[in-house]
Design a protein around this motif. Sequence first.
Motif, PDB file in Angstrom:
ATOM      1  N   LEU A 177      46.034  14.198  78.711  1.00 45.31           N
ATOM      2  CA  LEU A 177      44.565  14.751  79.473  1.00 45.31           C
ATOM      3  C   LEU A 177      44.744  16.356  79.387  1.00 45.31           C
ATOM      4  N   ILE A 178      45.680  16.958  79.645  1.00 40.04           N
ATOM      5  CA  ILE A 178      45.962  18.319  79.537  1.00 40.04           C
ATOM      6  C   ILE A 178      45.954  18.898  78.329  1.00 40.04           C
ATOM      7  N   ARG A 179      46.710  18.207  77.525  1.00 45.02           N
ATOM      8  CA  ARG A 179      46.641  18.704  75.792  1.00 45.02           C
ATOM      9  C   ARG A 179      45.303  18.509  75.148  1.00 45.02           C
ATOM     10  N   ASP A 180      44.772  17.524  75.680  1.00 46.78           N
ATOM     11  CA  ASP A 180      43.286  17.414  75.070  1.00 46.78           C
ATOM     12  C   ASP A 180      42.509  18.480  75.659  1.00 46.78           C
ATOM     13  N   ARG A 181      42.473  18.798  76.924  1.00 45.07           N
ATOM     14  CA  ARG A 181      41.540  20.122  77.378  1.00 45.07           C
ATOM     15  C   ARG A 181      41.923  21.300  77.110  1.00 45.07           C
ATOM     16  N   LEU A 182      43.246  21.384  76.913  1.00 46.50           N
ATOM     17  CA  LEU A 182      43.554  22.964  76.479  1.00 46.50           C
ATOM     18  C   LEU A 182      43.263  23.199  75.033  1.00 46.50           C
ATOM     19  N   GLY A 183      42.940  22.084  74.292  1.00 49.98           N
ATOM     20  CA  GLY A 183      42.550  22.178  72.977  1.00 49.98           C
ATOM     21  C   GLY A 183      41.338  22.429  72.456  1.00 49.98           C
ATOM     22  N   GLU A 184      40.483  22.486  73.695  1.00 51.22           N
ATOM     23  CA  GLU A 184      38.846  22.630  73.625  1.00 51.22           C
ATOM     24  C   GLU A 184      38.777  24.122  73.694  1.00 51.22           C
ATOM     25  N   SER A 185      37.533  24.640  73.091  1.00 50.33           N
ATOM     26  CA  SER A 185      37.282  26.004  72.460  1.00 50.33           C
ATOM     27  C   SER A 185      37.462  26.840  73.499  1.00 50.33           C
ATOM     28  N   ASP A 186      36.751  26.556  74.771  1.00 50.30           N
ATOM     29  CA  ASP A 186      36.968  27.489  76.021  1.00 50.30           C
ATOM     30  C   ASP A 186      38.106  27.834  76.422  1.00 50.30           C
ATOM     31  N   ALA A 187      39.111  27.169  76.153  1.00 52.34           N
ATOM     32  CA  ALA A 187      40.556  27.579  76.690  1.00 52.34           C
ATOM     33  C   ALA A 187      41.207  28.357  75.704  1.00 52.34           C
ATOM     34  N   ALA A 188      40.644  28.731  74.626  1.00 51.89           N
ATOM     35  CA  ALA A 188      41.144  29.609  73.590  1.00 51.89           C
ATOM     36  C   ALA A 188      41.698  30.936  74.159  1.00 51.89           C
ATOM     37  N   ASN A 189      41.042  31.622  74.827  1.00 50.17           N
ATOM     38  CA  ASN A 189      41.002  32.949  75.377  1.00 50.17           C
ATOM     39  C   ASN A 189      41.437  32.980  76.874  1.00 50.17           C
ATOM     40  N   GLY A 190      42.050  32.131  77.205  1.00 50.30           N
ATOM     41  CA  GLY A 190      42.531  32.103  78.385  1.00 50.30           C
ATOM     42  C   GLY A 190      42.318  30.905  79.267  1.00 50.30           C
ATOM     43  N   PHE A 191      43.054  30.418  80.313  1.00 48.50           N
ATOM     44  CA  PHE A 191      42.631  29.342  81.153  1.00 48.50           C
ATOM     45  C   PHE A 191      43.352  29.527  82.595  1.00 48.50           C
ATOM     46  N   LEU A 192      43.111  28.469  83.317  1.00 47.19           N
ATOM     47  CA  LEU A 192      44.000  28.660  84.667  1.00 47.19           C
ATOM     48  C   LEU A 192      44.140  27.246  84.991  1.00 47.19           C
ATOM     49  N   LEU A 193      45.524  26.858  84.980  1.00 50.41           N
ATOM     50  CA  LEU A 193      45.727  25.310  85.305  1.00 50.41           C
ATOM     51  C   LEU A 193      45.711  25.416  86.897  1.00 50.41           C
ATOM     52  N   ASP A 194      45.533  24.206  87.210  1.00 52.28           N
ATOM     53  CA  ASP A 194      45.497  23.948  88.834  1.00 52.28           C
ATOM     54  C   ASP A 194      45.835  22.599  89.051  1.00 52.28           C
ATOM     55  N   GLY A 195      47.055  22.444  89.492  1.00 52.70           N
ATOM     56  CA  GLY A 195      47.815  20.987  89.476  1.00 52.70           C
ATOM     57  C   GLY A 195      48.692  20.424  88.343  1.00 52.70           C
ATOM     58  N   TYR A 196      48.874  21.346  87.392  1.00 50.47           N
ATOM     59  CA  TYR A 196      49.675  20.653  86.192  1.00 50.47           C
ATOM     60  C   TYR A 196      50.431  22.185  85.788  1.00 50.47           C
ATOM     61  N   PRO A 197      51.548  22.180  85.360  1.00 53.15           N
ATOM     62  CA  PRO A 197      52.296  21.053  85.525  1.00 53.15           C
ATOM     63  C   PRO A 197      52.922  20.896  87.007  1.00 53.15           C
ATOM     64  N   ARG A 198      53.411  19.678  87.467  1.00 59.13           N
ATOM     65  CA  ARG A 198      53.686  19.364  88.807  1.00 59.13           C
ATOM     66  C   ARG A 198      55.342  19.158  88.729  1.00 59.13           C
ATOM     67  N   THR A 199      56.052  18.703  87.654  1.00 57.73           N
ATOM     68  CA  THR A 199      57.298  18.347  87.410  1.00 57.73           C
ATOM     69  C   THR A 199      58.149  19.102  86.372  1.00 57.73           C
ATOM     70  N   THR A 200      59.281  19.338  86.124  1.00 51.63           N
ATOM     71  CA  THR A 200      60.030  20.052  85.435  1.00 51.63           C
ATOM     72  C   THR A 200      59.781  19.242  83.924  1.00 51.63           C
ATOM     73  N   ASP A 201      59.743  18.071  84.004  1.00 44.30           N
ATOM     74  CA  ASP A 201      59.303  17.463  82.535  1.00 44.30           C
ATOM     75  C   ASP A 201      57.755  17.865  82.083  1.00 44.30           C
ATOM     76  N   GLN A 202      57.157  18.136  82.885  1.00 46.70           N
ATOM     77  CA  GLN A 202      55.755  18.582  82.465  1.00 46.70           C
ATOM     78  C   GLN A 202      55.659  20.046  82.152  1.00 46.70           C
ATOM     79  N   VAL A 203      56.540  20.680  82.829  1.00 50.97           N
ATOM     80  CA  VAL A 203      56.915  22.066  82.346  1.00 50.97           C
ATOM     81  C   VAL A 203      57.185  22.166  80.857  1.00 50.97           C
ATOM     82  N   ARG A 204      58.274  21.351  80.466  1.00 53.02           N
ATOM     83  CA  ARG A 204      58.772  21.339  79.128  1.00 53.02           C
ATOM     84  C   ARG A 204      57.866  20.866  78.223  1.00 53.02           C
TER      85      ARG A 204
END
Length: 198
Positions: free
Chosen positions: A71-98
């Motif tokens: 879901l996150i990869r998909d969302r970060l790939g949208e054009s509005d996220a190209a010039n910055g974004f704020l993530l809330d609730g992700y990543p939650r684990t060290t695996d997600q950080v990687r």
Amino acid sequence: MTRGPRLLLIGPPGAGKGTQAVRLAERYGIPAISTGDIFRFNVKNETELGLAAKAYMDAGDNVPDSLTNALIRDRLGESDAANGFLLDGYPRTTDQVRELDEYLAGNGTALDAVVELQADPEIVVERLRKRAVEQSRADDTDDVVRHRLEVYREQTEPLIGVYGSRDVLVPIDAIGSVDEVTDRIVSALTGRGLGTAA
């Protein structure tokens, strides 16, 4: 167009992440990307992912990484996220950080700052109890809230160490009025040379 900051907002359930995410996104002209919102949208619309996620959410557990990462990869790939974004609730684990590190590195970028909202657990439980009544949220019972705080401590607190060692962690006292907390965050980010407020 000037680039907005790439931010991650981290903190226990009830620390006010959702409220601050909306305010900061507006202030810096970047999208707030909340896994909670994405999941709730999918649950409400009874998508396949939503039904899978609902079982975990009702129990107060985190949705598995495989569902969340996609879901996150998909969302970060949208054009509005190209010039910055704020993530809330992700990543939650060290695996997600990687996973996030790999995705951002693949795009030649990285997080600018990780804002850690700090709040006393008892204040958090009280806030969520109030929210449950106001919003009729079945997932905010005392038992579920305490379980979510426990899950947060076990899985998410290690991220604070990871980001702290990278010198991108910005600890913020999350107790106070919404305006006070927003001002603390903006002031700390400005101090790091990040994002001139829109």
